[in-house]
Write a protein that holds these residues in place. Sequence first.
Motif, short mmCIF file in Angstrom:
data_model
loop_
_atom_site.label_atom_id
_atom_site.label_comp_id
_atom_site.label_asym_id
_atom_site.label_seq_id
_atom_site.Cartn_x
_atom_site.Cartn_y
_atom_site.Cartn_z
N LEU A 181 48.69 70.99 3.60
CA LEU A 181 48.45 69.69 4.21
C LEU A 181 47.03 69.63 4.77
CD1 LEU A 181 49.64 66.97 5.02
CD2 LEU A 181 50.39 68.01 7.16
N VAL A 182 46.58 70.73 5.39
CA VAL A 182 45.22 70.78 5.94
C VAL A 182 44.19 70.65 4.81
CG1 VAL A 182 43.53 72.27 7.08
CG2 VAL A 182 45.87 72.12 7.98
N VAL A 183 44.42 71.38 3.72
CA VAL A 183 43.49 71.31 2.59
C VAL A 183 43.41 69.89 2.04
CG1 VAL A 183 43.07 72.06 0.21
CG2 VAL A 183 43.76 73.72 1.93
N MET A 184 44.56 69.23 1.94
CA MET A 184 44.57 67.87 1.41
C MET A 184 43.81 66.92 2.33
SD MET A 184 47.71 65.26 0.56
CE MET A 184 47.77 64.74 2.27
N VAL A 185 44.07 67.01 3.63
CA VAL A 185 43.41 66.12 4.59
C VAL A 185 41.90 66.34 4.57
CG1 VAL A 185 43.13 65.58 7.04
CG2 VAL A 185 45.41 65.90 6.08
N LEU A 186 41.48 67.62 4.56
CA LEU A 186 40.05 67.92 4.49
C LEU A 186 39.43 67.39 3.20
CD1 LEU A 186 39.94 71.58 5.88
CD2 LEU A 186 39.21 69.49 7.04
N SER A 187 40.18 67.48 2.11
CA SER A 187 39.67 67.00 0.82
C SER A 187 39.48 65.50 0.82
CB SER A 187 40.64 67.41 -0.31
OG SER A 187 40.77 68.80 -0.38
N VAL A 188 40.43 64.80 1.44
CA VAL A 188 40.35 63.33 1.48
C VAL A 188 39.16 62.87 2.29
CG1 VAL A 188 41.48 61.25 2.36
CG2 VAL A 188 42.80 62.95 1.08
N PHE A 189 38.92 63.51 3.42
CA PHE A 189 37.90 63.01 4.35
C PHE A 189 36.54 63.70 4.23
CE2 PHE A 189 41.91 61.82 6.44
CZ PHE A 189 41.68 60.48 6.67
N LEU A 190 36.51 64.89 3.66
CA LEU A 190 35.23 65.63 3.66
C LEU A 190 34.68 65.94 2.28
CD1 LEU A 190 35.92 68.24 6.52
CD2 LEU A 190 34.76 66.01 6.68
N LEU A 191 35.53 65.91 1.24
CA LEU A 191 35.07 66.36 -0.07
C LEU A 191 34.86 65.16 -0.99
CD1 LEU A 191 34.52 69.09 -1.48
CD2 LEU A 191 36.79 68.91 -2.50
N THR A 192 33.69 65.08 -1.59
CA THR A 192 33.39 64.05 -2.58
C THR A 192 32.95 64.72 -3.88
OG1 THR A 192 31.03 63.84 -2.00
CG2 THR A 192 32.61 62.48 -0.77
N ASN A 193 33.13 64.02 -4.96
CA ASN A 193 32.77 64.58 -6.26
C ASN A 193 31.29 64.89 -6.35
OD1 ASN A 193 34.22 65.38 -8.62
ND2 ASN A 193 33.16 63.80 -9.79
N GLU A 194 30.47 64.11 -5.64
CA GLU A 194 29.03 64.31 -5.67
C GLU A 194 28.62 65.66 -5.08
OE1 GLU A 194 30.47 61.44 -4.54
OE2 GLU A 194 30.16 60.54 -6.53
N GLN A 195 29.49 66.25 -4.22
CA GLN A 195 29.15 67.54 -3.62
C GLN A 195 29.19 68.67 -4.64
OE1 GLN A 195 32.10 67.34 -0.53
NE2 GLN A 195 30.59 66.78 1.04
N ALA A 196 29.77 68.40 -5.81
CA ALA A 196 29.73 69.40 -6.88
C ALA A 196 28.39 69.41 -7.59
CB ALA A 196 30.84 69.12 -7.90
N GLU A 197 27.54 68.44 -7.28
CA GLU A 197 26.25 68.34 -7.95
C GLU A 197 25.18 69.04 -7.12
OE1 GLU A 197 25.66 64.23 -8.88
OE2 GLU A 197 27.45 64.14 -10.15
N TRP A 198 25.33 70.34 -7.04
CA TRP A 198 24.45 71.17 -6.20
C TRP A 198 23.24 71.69 -6.97
CZ3 TRP A 198 23.96 75.94 -8.43
CH2 TRP A 198 24.93 76.28 -9.38
N SER A 199 23.27 71.61 -8.30
CA SER A 199 22.22 72.21 -9.13
C SER A 199 21.35 71.14 -9.77
CB SER A 199 22.87 73.07 -10.22
OG SER A 199 21.90 73.52 -11.16
N SER A 200 20.12 71.51 -10.11
CA SER A 200 19.27 70.61 -10.88
C SER A 200 19.68 70.59 -12.34
CB SER A 200 17.80 71.05 -10.77
OG SER A 200 17.63 72.37 -11.28
N ASN A 201 20.58 71.51 -12.72
CA ASN A 201 21.08 71.56 -14.09
C ASN A 201 22.41 70.80 -14.15
OD1 ASN A 201 22.73 72.63 -16.40
ND2 ASN A 201 20.85 73.77 -16.79
N ARG A 202 22.44 69.72 -14.94
CA ARG A 202 23.62 68.88 -14.99
C ARG A 202 24.85 69.61 -15.51
NH1 ARG A 202 26.55 66.08 -18.15
NH2 ARG A 202 25.45 66.77 -20.01
N TYR A 203 24.66 70.55 -16.43
CA TYR A 203 25.80 71.27 -17.00
C TYR A 203 26.49 72.13 -15.94
CZ TYR A 203 24.88 69.84 -21.79
OH TYR A 203 24.73 69.09 -22.93
N ASN A 204 25.71 72.81 -15.10
CA ASN A 204 26.32 73.59 -14.03
C ASN A 204 27.15 72.69 -13.11
OD1 ASN A 204 23.72 75.22 -14.79
ND2 ASN A 204 25.04 76.67 -13.72
#
Length: 658
Positions: free
Chosen positions: A187-210
């Motif tokens: 439940l904690v993981v889900m709540v944190l994911s809803v309010f704190l995690l966005t798909n854009e946060q996966a874009e950490w690299s200058s390489n689009r494939y990564n």
Amino acid sequence: MLTKIFPARYALLRAFVLIFLSISLVVRGILLVWDFQETDTGPLSLVWTFVVGFVFDLATLSFFVIPYLVYLVLVPSKWSGSLLDRVLTFFGFFLGIFILYFSFLGEFTFWDEFHRRYNFIAVDYLIYTYEVVQNINESYPLPLLIGTLLGLVAVTFWLLFRFGVFQRTFSTGTHFAQRSLSAVPWLVVMVLSVFLLTNEQAEWSSNRYNNEISKAGIFSFFAAFRNNELSFPDFYMTVEHKEALARVKNELAMDGATFVHPDADEILRTVTPTDSIVLDARPNVVFICVESLSGKFLKSFGNELDLTPNLDSLAEESLFFTQLYATGTRTVRGMEAITLSIPPTPGRSIVKRVDNAGLFTIGEVFEQKGYERNFFYGGDGYFDNMNSFFGGNGFNIVDRGRGFLMDKSILTKRTNIDDDEVTFENAWGVCDEDIYNKVLKEGDRAYGEGHPFFDFVMTTSNHKPYTYPEGKIDIPSGTGRNGAVKYTDYAIGEFLRKAKGKPWFANTVFVIMADHCASSAGRWELDVQNYQIPALIYNLPQKNTGNINNLCSQIDMFPTLFGLLGWDYISNLFGKDVLQMRPEEERAFIGNYRKLGLLKGNQVMVLGDQKNANFYDWDPSDNSLKSIPTDRAFLDEAISWYQVADFLYSNGGLKLRD
């Protein structure tokens, strides 16, 4: 520790978690190997790719397991193993594991087409199930895929029975307190994911494939579902409104335009020809929007496979644009750019939005000159909202309708492509030869009625499954993109050969341009080379030929044609006459549904939806982008174009006036 998180009653949940994480890891590894050469494979980059991926996998898992956890917590221990418990558990697990396998296998087909995790395209495809299912069926062995899915599910059930997972789940009771405590971490993981995690946060690299490999497909899908329209002022960098509007109006005034209401928040203006050989010529205009025709397919751009002999020959007899770029990566984005002559607005294309009727399109300019306007599509124009868009903006519709009728109140006329007019058809519609034959037939009708016509023709043959009539070219149908490109070129050649025998040919201009490139995939934030498309204007009244080497955009094609025809007209378009541009005015707009780019010379500014911007030097020799310090004037120019385009659409500034 594991027994606290996964008590005996949670044995099946534990098995599902292990299956999900294991398969997700395997999928991520396969995608990495698939495009290994394009990926940053430095040790730290690889580690971070999988670490970030694990975080998104956990977030996705939390959404999957919460419904089952609620069931496990609320069902009393004495009911464990009852008939109802077994039926609900078996059904729920079957559904969950089937969706899981379906999603992961689907990611491979999606990656094969787009080299991305699920995005807004996947969301759109859910709406148009007929075309998508047919395309999958024609492109892949669908019975084998479904059989594989069911086989995987059956093997999973067998293994879980073999290792006693179901037995432990049904035979052991767990106190309510323990069941509740074990649900808390998820439940904690889900709540944190809803309010704190966005798909854009996966874009950490200058390489689009990564970045794409780091994402979780299911998480990306629902993120796209939620964010397929973006407010420019909320998500992007802005400048003061009056400053942005003044900058854009100053650029548009360089064509010798006179604004109808100089002080208003609009770009409505009168455009007067400045250097045209002819004045107010009114030939028929046939525009062919070619599906997925990258510039790299043409010999004129260096291809040595001789895939486009007709287009290459035609380029020598036409005004041929060698530095023209598509605004986006999808057909509806190309249609938006061409018809509305507007830089791409963030989120979904205007073609697919609700309030998109009664807009000022290039069709309105043709209307001012007394033209009939027709939209031709070989499939059902219900797909991608095309009929609603074109019909709602004054075009007659000619398509292969299957009964999905739009609001007749906004449709001038709809003509069906009848069965006896079809020689070949696949998931996306009739072959290009068939649609061109319909164009010829309608051209004869309009000529007989004595009025000029403007035809917007959308082709379909250069699309997966790449099937077309046998015996037309030397590449067998359904064997790949090269064959589809060559057939597309063949069909254009046959169309023009037949058109030359028509009495209306001498007074008809043919405009040919791609909607977008065959692939938008690349390692960079925006892969510049994958936006370059061919475009030409053939059979002008003054028979102009030669290469146009000015850097320009899809949105400039029809303003350029209007200039060549010597038209004086009212315009609400952002595009400019390429032939009247000074070198410092040359630019192209490129983007996807989130990234918006302005290309000038070999420099490109990319606006992101986190209110950020990146400035690059583009090296055409290897298509690489090198970060450079931001040029504030360049940044303000980029922001202004996109901000004003979004403002006018959002506030009715693109609507027709009485």
